[in-house]
Design an enzyme around this catalytic site. Structure first.
Site, PDB file in Angstrom:
ATOM      1  N   TYR A 173       0.854  -1.193   0.000  1.00 22.33           N
ATOM      2  CA  TYR A 173       0.000   0.000   0.000  1.00 22.33           C
ATOM      3  C   TYR A 173       0.891   1.245   0.000  1.00 22.33           C
ATOM      4  O   TYR A 173       2.104   1.153  -0.100  1.00 22.33           O
ATOM      5  CB  TYR A 173      -0.913  -0.015   1.215  1.00 22.33           C
ATOM      6  N   ARG A 222       2.981  -1.656  11.201  1.00 25.07           N
ATOM      7  CA  ARG A 222       2.872  -2.974  10.566  1.00 25.07           C
ATOM      8  C   ARG A 222       3.592  -2.936   9.217  1.00 25.07           C
ATOM      9  O   ARG A 222       3.301  -2.077   8.386  1.00 25.07           O
ATOM     10  CB  ARG A 222       1.411  -3.364  10.367  1.00 25.07           C
ATOM     11  N   CYS A 350     -14.637 -14.124   4.057  1.00 30.55           N
ATOM     12  CA  CYS A 350     -14.020 -12.873   4.531  1.00 30.55           C
ATOM     13  C   CYS A 350     -13.539 -12.035   3.353  1.00 30.55           C
ATOM     14  O   CYS A 350     -14.252 -11.146   2.882  1.00 30.55           O
ATOM     15  CB  CYS A 350     -12.897 -13.183   5.513  1.00 30.55           C
ATOM     16  N   GLU A 412     -26.788 -40.466   8.961  1.00 28.03           N
ATOM     17  CA  GLU A 412     -25.695 -40.417   7.987  1.00 28.03           C
ATOM     18  C   GLU A 412     -25.498 -41.814   7.417  1.00 28.03           C
ATOM     19  O   GLU A 412     -25.338 -42.787   8.167  1.00 28.03           O
ATOM     20  CB  GLU A 412     -24.407 -39.924   8.656  1.00 28.03           C
ATOM     21  N   ALA A 457     -31.503 -43.363   4.284  1.00 25.15           N
ATOM     22  CA  ALA A 457     -32.833 -42.759   4.384  1.00 25.15           C
ATOM     23  C   ALA A 457     -33.636 -43.001   3.115  1.00 25.15           C
ATOM     24  O   ALA A 457     -33.115 -42.899   2.006  1.00 25.15           O
ATOM     25  CB  ALA A 457     -32.709 -41.260   4.643  1.00 25.15           C
TER      26      ALA A 457
END
Length: 643
Positions: A173, A222, A350, A412, A457
C-alpha cells in the site's frame, strides 16, 4: 499459560498477549465514514471473547486523493461518537483499542477508490489491477497535506478514547510504496536511493501522530519483512527497516510479509503452514528492543503458547481465527480446545465478500458481522428435527437446532460424519478441514444430538419418524462424464483416489482442473507420483479465491504438475487418454490411472420424494446445487435458526 500473562506496548498495559489483527470490514462502515453499530457489535464480540488488544480495520485520514465507501474514515468530528462507543464497548471487557490508519492504497487501488479518475503513487508506476493505467506521481504539497491529515486524525482518536494507533505500512500500500525502491523513484525529500530517505514519509506521519495524539499514545507499525517478489524488499532490508522504525520511536512492530503480487503471504491460504510468518517476527525481535507482534495462521493454541513461551514474539495476532471463533481466547484459557471453531483458510466468507462489496463474515461462522441479529435464542416451540446427511451443512443444521432446544436426530449413510469433506481433507495441506469436521462432530455429540451412522434414508423411513421438521443435506455425488472408456478399470474418481491412495498408479491424469482436481493432483505429486491435469476451460481453479488460487498454482508448478487447458478428452484408453486442444490438434497422454474430477451433481432423490409427500421439509447444501463449504454451512445455520 504465557499467552495470558499481561504485556505492555509503550505505556499501554494489555491484559494478555492476544491481539485481534486488522481486517477490512466491508459493509460494516456507514457512507459518511463512520463505523456502523454492527461494526461495534462485531468488535465488542471479540473483546468479550477475551482478546487483549483489538486492532481495527484500516481507516482513511483524508478523502482528497482516494476514497472507498466501505472503508471507515477518521477525518472529522463526525466520526468521534461511534469511535467513542467502540472504545467504551471494548473497554467494558478489559480489552484495549488500537485504530489502524492508512495513507491509502496507491498503485494497488481498485477503480472504486479513484479520485478524479486517477490513481496516485510515490512515482509514476503501472497499476496493479489494470496494467494499462499509470498511476501519477504525488506532488510534494499533496504529500505534506496527507501528513497533516494524520495529525488531525490522531487528535480525533485521542478525544474518542482510543488507546493506540497502528500504521498500515505493509502489503504494497502507499506507505509501503514510499519506502520500497521498486515503487519509489523520487529524487526529492520523499525519495532517494537509501532506505532512510524513502522512509521520510512514514517518519513524517509518526511525528504528526505525536503532535495530534500526544506522546503517550503508542504507535505500532505494521510492515512486511520481505515482499517475496523480484525487486521488492528482502529480509535484510526488512531487518534494517525494523531498526530504523525503533529509532524513530515506534513502540511496537507488527511483522507481516508479502504484497499484492504475492497475495498469499499477507493473506495466508489453506496451503500455508501454521505460523508461516513467525520466523520473520523472531528475526525482527533479535534486532530490536521493542515488542514484536507476529501474525499468520496462529489459531492453534499449543503453537501460539509455544511462540510466546519461547520468546519468538511478544504478542500473537489472530485475524480469521477470531472471525471463525470470537471466543478463541476464553476457550483456550479454559482449556476447551475441542470447542474452538477452526478457520479453514478458504477466504470465501471474509476477503472475497469484502472484494464483492459485502460485509466481512466467515465461511464457518455465519454470525460474524451479524452478531446481534444472528444471536441464537432458545425456542418457545420445541420440535422434533430429523437431519438427513452428516456433511458440514447437515451437522451445522443439527448443531444450531440443538442449541435452540429442539430434539434432534441426525442420519448419515456413511460410517463417519463429514460427507465430502472427508476425502477433501485427506491431503496434509487440508488439515484445517479435518479440524472443522472434528469440531462439528464434537459439538453435535456434546449437544445431545442422536447420531445414527450407516443409516440409509428413504421417503418411507423418514415419514415413519413423524418428525416435525426434516432437513435434507444429502450432498452431492461425483459426475461421471460421458466419455468413451470411462468405465475402464484404470478410471477412478477423485474421491476414490483420495480415500484409497494405494489404488493409484505412479502416473496419473486428472480430468478436471477445478479446486478438487488441482488439489488431488498436487497431493499425488507431493507423494512422488507424476501428475497431469487436463482442463476444458481456459484456466484451472477458476472459482477459487485469489490468494488461494495464486498459491495453489505456484505449488502445482513447484511440484512439476503439467496442466493442459482448453483441452478436450475424446477417449480414455488402457494407457491414458486421447485429447484435442482448442485448435483441434490431437494427442495421447499416457498414465497408469485416470482420475475424474469434473464436479458434483446434487444427490436430490430423497429431497424430491419428500417434498411431494411431507410438510416441514428444508433442503440445504450440495443436494440443492453443489457449491462451496460456506454455502452448506450458511444454509444449515440460517435455516435452523428460524425453525
Amino acid at each position: 499459560m504465557k499467552l495470558f500473562e499481561p504485556g505492555k506496548i509503550g505505556a499501554l498495559a494489555i491484559k494478555n498477549r492476544i491481539v485481534m489483527a486488522p481486517m477490512g470490514i466491508g459493509g460494516l462502515a456507514e457512507s459518511d465514514g463512520r463505523l456502523s453499530r454492527r461494526a461495534i457489535d462485531y468488535y465488542a464480540a471479540r473483546a468479550k471473547g477475551g482478546v487483549g488488544l483489538i486492532i481495527t480495520s484500516l481507516m482513511y485520514v483524508s478523502r482528497e486523493l482516494e476514497h472507498h465507501p466501505t472503508i471507515p474514515m477518521v477525518e472529522s468530528n463526525v466520526q468521534v461518537s461511534r469511535l467513542s462507543e467502540l472504545a467504551d464497548a471494548v473497554h467494558d471487557y478489559g480489552a484495549k483499542l488500537c485504530v489502524q490508519l492508512t495513507a491509502g492504497f496507491g498503485r494497488v487501488a481498485s477503480p472504486e477508490q479513484f479520485r478524479k479518475n486517477e490513481i496516485v503513487a510515490p512515482s509514476a508506476s503501472e497499476c496493479f489491477w489494470d496494467r494499462s493505467i499509470t498511476a501519477r506521481e504525488l506532488r510534494v504539497e499533496e504529500i505534506d497535506r496527507l501528513i497533516a491529515s494524520f495529525e488531525m486524525s490522531a487528535g480525533i482518536l485521542r478525544i474518542a478514547g482510543v488507546d493506540a494507533v497502528e500504521l498500515h505500512g505493509h502489503e504494497g500500500y502507499l506507505f509501503d510504496q514510499f519506502k520500497t525502491a521498486l515503487w519509489n523513484k523520487r529524487t526529492d525529500r520523499y525519495g532517494g536511493g537509501t532506505l532512510p530517505e524513502r522512509l521520510r514519509f512514514s517518519l513524517g506521519v509518526i511525528d504528526a501522530i505525536r503532535r495530534g495524539a500526544g506522546e503517550t499514545m503508542p504507535v505500532i507499525y505494521r510492515f512486511g519483512l520481505s515482499h517475496f517478489i523480484e525487486g521488492g524488499r528482502d529480509v535484510e532490508e526488512g531487518l534494517e527497516l525494523a531498526r530504523l522504525l525503533e529509532d524513530a520511536g515506534v513502540e511496537a512492530l507488527h511483522v507481516d510479509a508479502g504484497c499484492y503480487e504475492s497475495f498469499y503471504w499477507p493473506h495466508p491460504t489453506t496451503y500455508q503452514p501454521p505460523a508461516c510468518m513467525t520466523g520473520m517476527a523472531e528475526m525482527s525481535k533479535k534486532r530490536v528492543g521493542i515488542p514484536v507482534i507476529t501474525v499468520g495462521k496462529l489459531g492453534y493454541p499449543g503453537l501460539a503458547e509455544k511462540i510466546i513461551a519461547e520468546g519468538k514474539a511478544d504478542f500473537i495476532a489472530l485475524g480469521r481465527a477470531l472471525l471463525a471463533d470470537p471466543d478463541w481466547p476464553n476457550k483456550v484459557r479454559e482449556g476447551r480446545f475441542e470447542d474452538i471453531r477452526p478457520c479453514i483458510g478458504d477466504h470465501e466468507g471474509c476477503l472475497d465478500r469484502i472484494i464483492a462489496g459485502k460485509y466481512i463474515s466467515c465461511s464457518v461462522n455465519p454470525a460474524a458481522g451479524m452478531e446481534r441479529e444472528f444471536t441464537l435464542k432458545p425456542t418457545d416451540d420445541r420440535k422434533s428435527v430429523l437431519v438427513v446427511g452428516g456433511g458440514p451443512g447437515g451437522m451445522e443444521a443439527a448443531r444450531v437446532s440443538a442449541l435452540r432446544g429442539h430434539s434432534v436426530t441426525l442420519w448419515e449413510r456413511g460410517r463417519a460424519l463429514g460427507g465430502n469433506l472427508i476425502p477433501a481433507s485427506v491431503p496434509p495441506f487440508k488439515k484445517d478441514y479435518r479440524a472443522f469436521i472434528e469440531y462439528l462432530s464434537n459439538q453435535v455429540e456434546k449437544l445431545g444430538v442422536r447420531i445414527e451412522l450407516e443409516r440409509e434414508a428413504t421417503v418411507e423411513s423418514v415419514l415413519e419418524t413423524g418428525a416435525d421438521i426434516v432437513m435434507i443435506a444429502t450432498g452431492g455425488e461425483p459426475i461421471i462424464p460421458d466419455i468413451d472408456g470411462v468405465n475402464r478399470k484404470n478410471v477412478i474418481t477423485a474421491v476414490d483416489a483420495l480415500l484409497d491412495i494405494e489404488g493409484v498408479g505412479d502416473s496419473v491424469l486428472v480430468i478436471g482442473g477445478g479446486l478438487m482436481g488441482c488439489e488431488t493432483a498436487l497431493y499425488l505429486a507431493q507423494l512422488g507420483k507424476k501428475a497431469t491435469i487436463v482442463e476444458i476451460m481456459d484456466r484451472p481453479a477458476r472459482h477459487v479465491s485469489t490468494p488461494n488460487r495464486m498459491h495453489l498454482l505456484k505449488l502445482l508448478e513447484e511440484a512439476h504438475v503439467k496442466i493442459h487447458t482448453e483441452t478436450t478428452v475424446s477417449e480414455i484408453t488402457h494407457e491414458g487418454i486421447d485429447v484435442a486442444d482448442k485448435h483441434g490438434q490431437e494427442a495421447r497422454l499416457d498414465a497408469q490411472t485416470v482420475i475424474l474430477s469434473v464436479g458434483l451433481r446434487p444427490n436430490d432423490r430423497l429431497a424430491k420424494g419428500l417434498r411431494e409427500n411431507a410438510r416441514g421439509v428444508h433442503v440445504i447444501g450440495d443436494c440443492v446445487r453443489p457449491r462451496k463449504v460456506m454455502d452448506a454451512v450458511w444454509e444449515g445455520f440460517r435455516t435452523a435458526r428460524l425453525i
